[in-house]
Design an enzyme around this catalytic site. Structure first.
Site, PDB file in Angstrom:
ATOM      1  N   HIS A  68       0.843  -1.209   0.000  1.00 38.00           N
ATOM      2  CA  HIS A  68       0.000   0.000   0.000  1.00 38.00           C
ATOM      3  C   HIS A  68       0.869   1.247   0.000  1.00 38.00           C
ATOM      4  O   HIS A  68       2.024   1.201   0.404  1.00 38.00           O
ATOM      5  CB  HIS A  68      -0.821   0.090   1.293  1.00 38.00           C
ATOM      6  CG  HIS A  68      -1.680  -1.078   1.608  1.00 38.00           C
ATOM      7  ND1 HIS A  68      -3.037  -1.053   1.417  1.00 38.00           N
ATOM      8  CD2 HIS A  68      -1.401  -2.288   2.146  1.00 38.00           C
ATOM      9  CE1 HIS A  68      -3.566  -2.211   1.821  1.00 38.00           C
ATOM     10  NE2 HIS A  68      -2.585  -2.973   2.265  1.00 38.00           N
ATOM     11  N   TYR A  69       0.265   2.379  -0.378  1.00 41.57           N
ATOM     12  CA  TYR A  69       0.795   3.664   0.098  1.00 41.57           C
ATOM     13  C   TYR A  69      -0.173   4.204   1.126  1.00 41.57           C
ATOM     14  O   TYR A  69      -1.353   3.843   1.147  1.00 41.57           O
ATOM     15  CB  TYR A  69       1.087   4.635  -1.032  1.00 41.57           C
ATOM     16  CG  TYR A  69      -0.061   5.174  -1.869  1.00 41.57           C
ATOM     17  CD1 TYR A  69      -1.250   5.655  -1.312  1.00 41.57           C
ATOM     18  CD2 TYR A  69       0.074   5.252  -3.256  1.00 41.57           C
ATOM     19  CE1 TYR A  69      -2.262   6.179  -2.092  1.00 41.57           C
ATOM     20  CE2 TYR A  69      -0.940   5.769  -4.054  1.00 41.57           C
ATOM     21  CZ  TYR A  69      -2.099   6.232  -3.460  1.00 41.57           C
ATOM     22  OH  TYR A  69      -3.101   6.743  -4.237  1.00 41.57           O
ATOM     23  N   THR A  70       0.354   5.097   1.997  1.00 41.66           N
ATOM     24  CA  THR A  70      -0.487   5.607   3.083  1.00 41.66           C
ATOM     25  C   THR A  70      -1.533   6.592   2.571  1.00 41.66           C
ATOM     26  O   THR A  70      -2.628   6.676   3.134  1.00 41.66           O
ATOM     27  CB  THR A  70       0.387   6.281   4.158  1.00 41.66           C
ATOM     28  OG1 THR A  70       1.293   7.173   3.510  1.00 41.66           O
ATOM     29  CG2 THR A  70       1.165   5.243   4.956  1.00 41.66           C
TER      30      THR A  70
ATOM     31  N   GLU B 251       2.419  -0.877   4.570  1.00 42.17           N
ATOM     32  CA  GLU B 251       2.113   0.498   4.145  1.00 42.17           C
ATOM     33  C   GLU B 251       3.427   1.234   3.891  1.00 42.17           C
ATOM     34  O   GLU B 251       4.327   1.232   4.731  1.00 42.17           O
ATOM     35  CB  GLU B 251       1.341   1.245   5.246  1.00 42.17           C
ATOM     36  CG  GLU B 251      -0.088   0.790   5.444  1.00 42.17           C
ATOM     37  CD  GLU B 251      -1.075   1.453   4.467  1.00 42.17           C
ATOM     38  OE1 GLU B 251      -0.639   2.278   3.641  1.00 42.17           O
ATOM     39  OE2 GLU B 251      -2.273   1.140   4.557  1.00 42.17           O
TER      40      GLU B 251
ATOM     41  N   HIS C 154      -2.618  -3.088  -3.316  1.00 44.38           N
ATOM     42  CA  HIS C 154      -3.989  -2.927  -2.825  1.00 44.38           C
ATOM     43  C   HIS C 154      -4.967  -2.796  -3.997  1.00 44.38           C
ATOM     44  O   HIS C 154      -6.074  -3.330  -3.978  1.00 44.38           O
ATOM     45  CB  HIS C 154      -4.059  -1.694  -1.912  1.00 44.38           C
ATOM     46  CG  HIS C 154      -5.254  -1.663  -1.020  1.00 44.38           C
ATOM     47  ND1 HIS C 154      -5.533  -0.594  -0.200  1.00 44.38           N
ATOM     48  CD2 HIS C 154      -6.260  -2.559  -0.818  1.00 44.38           C
ATOM     49  CE1 HIS C 154      -6.664  -0.843   0.457  1.00 44.38           C
ATOM     50  NE2 HIS C 154      -7.124  -2.020   0.101  1.00 44.38           N
TER      51      HIS C 154
ATOM     52  N   ASP D 200      -3.610   2.246  -4.864  1.00 47.45           N
ATOM     53  CA  ASP D 200      -2.263   2.131  -4.295  1.00 47.45           C
ATOM     54  C   ASP D 200      -1.688   0.719  -4.429  1.00 47.45           C
ATOM     55  O   ASP D 200      -2.457  -0.233  -4.527  1.00 47.45           O
ATOM     56  CB  ASP D 200      -2.278   2.572  -2.816  1.00 47.45           C
ATOM     57  CG  ASP D 200      -3.183   1.724  -1.920  1.00 47.45           C
ATOM     58  OD1 ASP D 200      -4.346   1.483  -2.290  1.00 47.45           O
ATOM     59  OD2 ASP D 200      -2.709   1.285  -0.865  1.00 47.45           O
TER      60      ASP D 200
HETATM   61 ZN   LIG Z   1      -4.064   0.604   0.604  1.00 45.82          ZN
END
Ligand SMILES: [Zn+2]
Length: 231
Positions: A25-27, A90, A132, A142
């Site tokens: 993921h990215y935040t 993340e 994600h 993401d």
């Molecule tokens: Zn995510």
């Protein structure tokens, strides 16, 4: 692993499946502090196992044995609700909403050994290291098209983008969606599923339109899987 800081989140529960996936993921928040605060806020009810800050510092927020709440409603290769069987990582980045930018070298350098250890620990196949957006294509973007999947693939930590001997099978759009589903995607939102596939395997053009290059890449992925070159 050395250098990991514990930053526990209360947002987890017990797993009811064995670990077989990693979701990246990215935040997607303005800065790391607000992302970390949210991932530890009981009201937000979200979390991850690990977070990688822009300077490469890794935080452990949920123990691997527990189910973190990172993917939400999700689907991959016949499994609905992938939190039960996945590790969620993340990576701090403002994301498309707040100024999407390349992940830092320090983040990638920290991710590689972390991911490698997880993949070895649970014998996770490269095709089950996903974004994600791959497991929730209708809702999520993401880690996005700037994420360096090729670097992971070079170390057999993810599936590489096929580049050789590509042939367009000229499937109908319906046939192509069946192939996308066979690869693993939830294709109920067809255009979003195509964009998720493009983000992952043809990031230079994210138009959601099925074209010959998309079909050719997908065909090669499926052929490689049948031949046991990927799982
Ligand atoms: Zn995510």
């Amino acid at each position: 692993m050395d250098g990991i800081i514990d930053s526990p989140s209360p947002n987890y529960d017990a797993r009811d499946q064995a670990i077989s996936m990693v979701v990246l993921h990215y935040t997607g928040m303005r800065d790391a502090e607000s992302a970390i605060a949210r991932l530890r806020d009981p009201e937000a009810a979200v979390s991850c196992h690990y977070l990688i800050a822009e300077d490469g510092q890794i935080l452990r927020m949920v123990a691997e044995e527990n189910r973190a709440w990172h993917a939400g409603q999700s689907y991959w290769r016949g499994v609905s609700g992938v939190n039960a069987c996945s590790i969620g990582i993340e990576i701090v980045n403002p994301g498309h909403e707040f100024g999407y930018r390349p992940f830092t070298e320090e983040q990638m350098a920290a991710l590689m050994p972390l991911l490698s250890a997880i993949v070895i620990r649970y014998a996770i196949p490269p095709a089950n290291v996903v974004g994600h957006s791959d497991v929730a294509p209708a809702r999520k973007e993401d880690p996005g098209e700037l994420f360096d999947w090729a670097r992971l693939a070079k170390h057999r930590l993810a599936i590489a983008r096929p580049t050789r001997d590509l042939v367009d099978p000229h499937w109908t759009d319906g046939g192509c969606l069946l192939a996308l589903e066979r690869w693993g995607y939830d294709v109920r939102d067809a255009q979003k599923a195509v964009i998720a596939f493009q983000r992952r395997f043809r990031p230079e053009l994210l138009d959601g339109a099925i074209d010959g290059e998309c079909r050719a890449i997908l065909l090669q992925l499926l052929l490689d899987r049948e031949r046991g070159k990927s799982i």
